[in-house]
Scaffold this motif. Sequence first.
Motif, mmCIF file in Angstrom:
data_model
loop_
_atom_site.group_PDB
_atom_site.id
_atom_site.type_symbol
_atom_site.label_atom_id
_atom_site.label_comp_id
_atom_site.label_asym_id
_atom_site.label_seq_id
_atom_site.Cartn_x
_atom_site.Cartn_y
_atom_site.Cartn_z
ATOM 1 N N SER A 5 0.855 -1.183 0.000
ATOM 2 C CA SER A 5 0.000 0.000 0.000
ATOM 3 C C SER A 5 0.889 1.229 0.000
ATOM 4 O O SER A 5 1.871 1.292 0.750
ATOM 5 C CB SER A 5 -0.910 0.012 1.229
ATOM 6 O OG SER A 5 -1.823 -1.070 1.198
ATOM 7 N N LEU A 7 0.787 5.369 0.343
ATOM 8 C CA LEU A 7 -0.007 6.521 0.764
ATOM 9 C C LEU A 7 0.690 7.798 0.310
ATOM 10 O O LEU A 7 1.841 8.047 0.673
ATOM 11 C CB LEU A 7 -0.176 6.531 2.279
ATOM 12 C CG LEU A 7 -0.979 7.688 2.853
ATOM 13 C CD1 LEU A 7 -2.456 7.535 2.499
ATOM 14 C CD2 LEU A 7 -0.818 7.777 4.357
ATOM 15 N N ILE A 9 0.474 11.838 0.521
ATOM 16 C CA ILE A 9 -0.176 12.863 1.333
ATOM 17 C C ILE A 9 0.511 14.203 1.112
ATOM 18 O O ILE A 9 1.744 14.277 1.077
ATOM 19 C CB ILE A 9 -0.166 12.482 2.831
ATOM 20 C CG1 ILE A 9 -0.803 13.594 3.671
ATOM 21 C CG2 ILE A 9 1.249 12.176 3.318
ATOM 22 C CD1 ILE A 9 -1.052 13.208 5.083
ATOM 23 N N ILE A 34 1.172 6.999 11.394
ATOM 24 C CA ILE A 34 0.512 5.844 10.804
ATOM 25 C C ILE A 34 0.344 4.818 11.918
ATOM 26 O O ILE A 34 1.335 4.308 12.439
ATOM 27 C CB ILE A 34 1.318 5.243 9.640
ATOM 28 C CG1 ILE A 34 1.652 6.313 8.602
ATOM 29 C CG2 ILE A 34 0.554 4.078 9.016
ATOM 30 C CD1 ILE A 34 0.466 6.881 7.869
ATOM 31 N N GLU A 58 5.323 10.520 0.306
ATOM 32 C CA GLU A 58 4.796 9.254 -0.175
ATOM 33 C C GLU A 58 5.377 8.159 0.704
ATOM 34 O O GLU A 58 6.595 8.030 0.830
ATOM 35 C CB GLU A 58 5.154 9.014 -1.643
ATOM 36 C CG GLU A 58 4.498 7.772 -2.230
ATOM 37 C CD GLU A 58 4.641 7.674 -3.737
ATOM 38 O OE1 GLU A 58 3.873 8.352 -4.447
ATOM 39 O OE2 GLU A 58 5.528 6.945 -4.200
ATOM 40 N N ILE A 68 -4.494 6.872 9.547
ATOM 41 C CA ILE A 68 -3.480 7.922 9.508
ATOM 42 C C ILE A 68 -4.007 9.100 10.320
ATOM 43 O O ILE A 68 -5.160 9.509 10.154
ATOM 44 C CB ILE A 68 -3.158 8.346 8.060
ATOM 45 C CG1 ILE A 68 -2.289 9.609 8.056
ATOM 46 C CG2 ILE A 68 -4.407 8.588 7.253
ATOM 47 C CD1 ILE A 68 -1.849 10.046 6.676
ATOM 48 N N ARG A 91 -8.484 3.766 7.127
ATOM 49 C CA ARG A 91 -8.249 3.092 5.858
ATOM 50 C C ARG A 91 -9.547 2.939 5.075
ATOM 51 O O ARG A 91 -9.568 3.036 3.850
ATOM 52 C CB ARG A 91 -7.627 1.718 6.110
ATOM 53 C CG ARG A 91 -6.945 1.129 4.900
ATOM 54 C CD ARG A 91 -6.478 -0.288 5.163
ATOM 55 N NE ARG A 91 -5.468 -0.711 4.214
ATOM 56 C CZ ARG A 91 -5.698 -0.955 2.937
ATOM 57 N NH1 ARG A 91 -6.916 -0.827 2.446
ATOM 58 N NH2 ARG A 91 -4.719 -1.341 2.129
ATOM 59 N N LEU A 94 -10.321 6.115 3.216
ATOM 60 C CA LEU A 94 -9.483 6.275 2.027
ATOM 61 C C LEU A 94 -9.949 5.358 0.904
ATOM 62 O O LEU A 94 -9.878 5.723 -0.270
ATOM 63 C CB LEU A 94 -8.027 5.983 2.379
ATOM 64 C CG LEU A 94 -7.335 7.001 3.288
ATOM 65 C CD1 LEU A 94 -5.977 6.479 3.732
ATOM 66 C CD2 LEU A 94 -7.178 8.339 2.579
ATOM 67 N N VAL A 257 -4.911 13.525 0.013
ATOM 68 C CA VAL A 257 -4.526 12.193 0.467
ATOM 69 C C VAL A 257 -5.020 11.169 -0.538
ATOM 70 O O VAL A 257 -6.160 11.233 -1.000
ATOM 71 C CB VAL A 257 -5.100 11.880 1.863
ATOM 72 C CG1 VAL A 257 -4.525 10.574 2.397
ATOM 73 C CG2 VAL A 257 -4.826 13.004 2.838
ATOM 74 N N ARG A 258 -4.148 10.204 -0.857
ATOM 75 C CA ARG A 258 -4.535 9.135 -1.771
ATOM 76 C C ARG A 258 -3.865 7.839 -1.355
ATOM 77 O O ARG A 258 -2.662 7.819 -1.058
ATOM 78 C CB ARG A 258 -4.126 9.480 -3.207
ATOM 79 C CG ARG A 258 -4.532 8.411 -4.218
ATOM 80 C CD ARG A 258 -3.962 8.706 -5.586
ATOM 81 N NE ARG A 258 -4.300 7.677 -6.558
ATOM 82 C CZ ARG A 258 -3.787 7.595 -7.776
ATOM 83 N NH1 ARG A 258 -2.917 8.515 -8.172
ATOM 84 N NH2 ARG A 258 -4.132 6.633 -8.597
ATOM 85 N N LEU A 259 -4.638 6.759 -1.333
ATOM 86 C CA LEU A 259 -4.120 5.436 -1.007
ATOM 87 C C LEU A 259 -4.187 4.552 -2.239
ATOM 88 O O LEU A 259 -5.232 4.455 -2.890
ATOM 89 C CB LEU A 259 -4.928 4.804 0.128
ATOM 90 C CG LEU A 259 -4.534 3.371 0.499
ATOM 91 C CD1 LEU A 259 -3.137 3.343 1.105
ATOM 92 C CD2 LEU A 259 -5.551 2.777 1.471
#
Length: 823
Positions: A5, A7, A9, A34, A58, A68, A91, A94, A257-259
């Motif tokens: 994974s 992340l 941000i 985290i 990242e 997070i 999570r 996201l 924010v992107r997961l």
Amino acid sequence: MARRSVLSIRIVEGRNLPAKDITGSSDPYCIVKIDNEAIVRTATVWKTLSPFWGEEYEVQLHPTFHSISIYVMDEDALSRDDVIGKVCITRTMLAEHPKGYSGWVSLSEVDPDEEVQGEIHLCVELLEGEGGQRLRCTVLEARDLAKKDRNGASDPFVCVSYNGKTQESTVVKKSCYPRWNEAFEFELPDPPAEKLCVEVWDWDLVSKNDFLGKVVVSVQGLQAAGHQEGWFRLQPDTAKPREDRRRGSLGSLQLQVRLRDETVLPSCCYQPLVQLLCQEVKAGHQTGGVHLVTLLDETTTAESRQDVAVNLVKLFLGQGLVKEFLDLLFELELAKPCEPNTLFRSNSLASKSMESFLKVTGMQYLHAVLGPTISRVFEEKKYVELDPSKVEIKDVGCSGLHRVQTESEVMEQGRQLLQSYLGELLDAIGKSAPTCPPVIRAAFRQLFQRVGERFPQHQHTQFVAVTSFLCLRFFSPAIMTPKLFHLRDTHADARTGRTLLLLAKVGRGGSRENVAPGAMTPPPRGLQAVQMVGNMEPAAGRAKEEWLAPLQPALQHGASRMRAFITRLVGTEEEEEGGEGWPCAPRAAVVKEGLLFVHKTRGKGPLLASASKKLHFCLTGEALSFAKSPGVERCGSIALANIRAAERVEEKSFGSCHVMQVVYVDEAGQQETAYLQCKCVNELNQWLSALRKVCGNNPQLLHAYHPGVFRGDKWSCCHQKDRTGPGCGQTRHSITLQDWSDPLQPDVEAQRLFQHLHGLQEPLREKYWQLMEAGGAHDGPRGCGEGPPLPLVLQRLFEALQDLERCHRQLPPAAPAPLELQT
């Protein structure tokens, strides 16, 4: 195959924060955690309630992470930092935004009863007896509990409650990794009560006990299984009424924010896709056809173009074809209708790819060229202002014993300083042509030649095309925001920021005058200083601002020097072996280096034998070596193949939360641990990330470690007396911070390109038909689902994408996540 994974941000800015200082202001910064482990800390922005950070990170995580949290803090010099508020993103939240979340989020008050962390190991079972069934709960151990006491630990005990009765365990003093091994039994009524509750508390002698978390187990589900054992994640007390009265009154954060959950397949699975892309790049632009890269550029949205550009650049760097790829982009871009004065000013795939290419391959070069001048500006903190409407005499002071400097004196002093900084910078740039990486020189040489062929009547355009990337998109953003390019650890204050702005950014022509630190978008016109020089025109004479006129001679001289630099940069063919390639893992390259404090402990090893407490460490692709100072003969080294773990150390062990441990095996095969202290949380995480990346393929990495230190006759973390016993905490090999200098990962880039292309199959088909019809190759109406036959390259692309999709469908299911709250 690897599941991971990632992340991404970006902490943009805050607004309407409460004042925490007696001055009516605050000194805010952010801590990103985290699952309650601090990963990054932003710089402090002093004396403001509306801070701008603009910092991006990242982080590669384990797929089973839970949340997070972003804490906004107020830095205090003499006391503990104040907590302003926090934002918590789970999570699950996201996952509901697969393309990422962007917007303002209100800060909430930090509730100590909700600040729980860690896991507890339980065994719950039903026993048959003469008097009926009994319920037994065995509390074995816990790990990574919250630290509630000032000594950096807790004094945990457990309360087990069932059917109105409660039993307590013994108290384990000064441990966040306690071991109880205690069993509690309850009579099972008929009908049985529904839930068994296990609560963990921190015992305090004087004050109220602190809540550490709880687990609720369903007895009904237990009756079906008869036995349940495992690690349970501690949860906050949801039964407690929550007070949201302060939500919104603590201000808000603007976040992006992107997961991304990624499953990276073996390399052989990506070969058809990678080979197809490489063949297209080698074939180049064919007249009369539609190139695959053109289709990709036309169908990629502006939001995802930057990511796609980075993936393509890294992929072709790994394949040794980045020169050909960039040349193809230049050729396709120049084939479009364009004017010399607007060349490469858009955010096309060509512009984004070249910008990403410079960051991936040129960061060391950037630091060598800009570093000394940036450091000088920060250290001198001189007042520089040329705009009469902005001059403030009070910021300068007196020139003599009693006389205050006049406005003209202040501006003349500012002009001299700015001219001095600019001259030093241009000297460094002018001398840097031989040290510029060969792969960058080759790319600029191709660009220079392509533009010259496209605009033979405008030779000046060749130079501007090079500087539009080198100065406008690389040097100038780094001068304006050195923190974001790792040139400094902190943002510039107001005075230094204004100096950097005058040195690199725009005036009022076409852009904001007061740009907050961290702004990344380069301006298109009205350039000052470096950007004016980059344009290589007598811009000062034509600038709207009259106060720029005194700089005109320096700028004109700088433009001629920049022209001479570009001539040297693109004028010599480099024939160095491997000069235009990019090794995926350079063996001798320095990954990270710096001074670290060595903590002495019981044990043997080269570090413990050293007499110095502070040593210079250097991490390469072969070993972690150390010396008394930079440039001197090294005292010793630890081979990377012998490193078993790189983890944090509990704060209570050495009185600092910035200590890491490197667990390794010495020449005799004995396991040893080196304890190294960093200066801040960011340096700690950078070292941990670097060590984990270079040691990630070691076959004998540990799965558990001791977060404490062995003192006297026991471990400080779990109180075990066996020095060689199994660890009490889980290692975190998969948690790393991503960086531009990371070794290339071709399979990861190929997987991300597959994910992007998989959703573009229909747009690619439609765009191909549109471009062919626009070119007159296929006239006449096209019915639904009908059209000209697809070219062979698109057919092969769709086949490769379908094969990869089939490989993903055939994967075994992911491993189950750790046990959660049972109801």
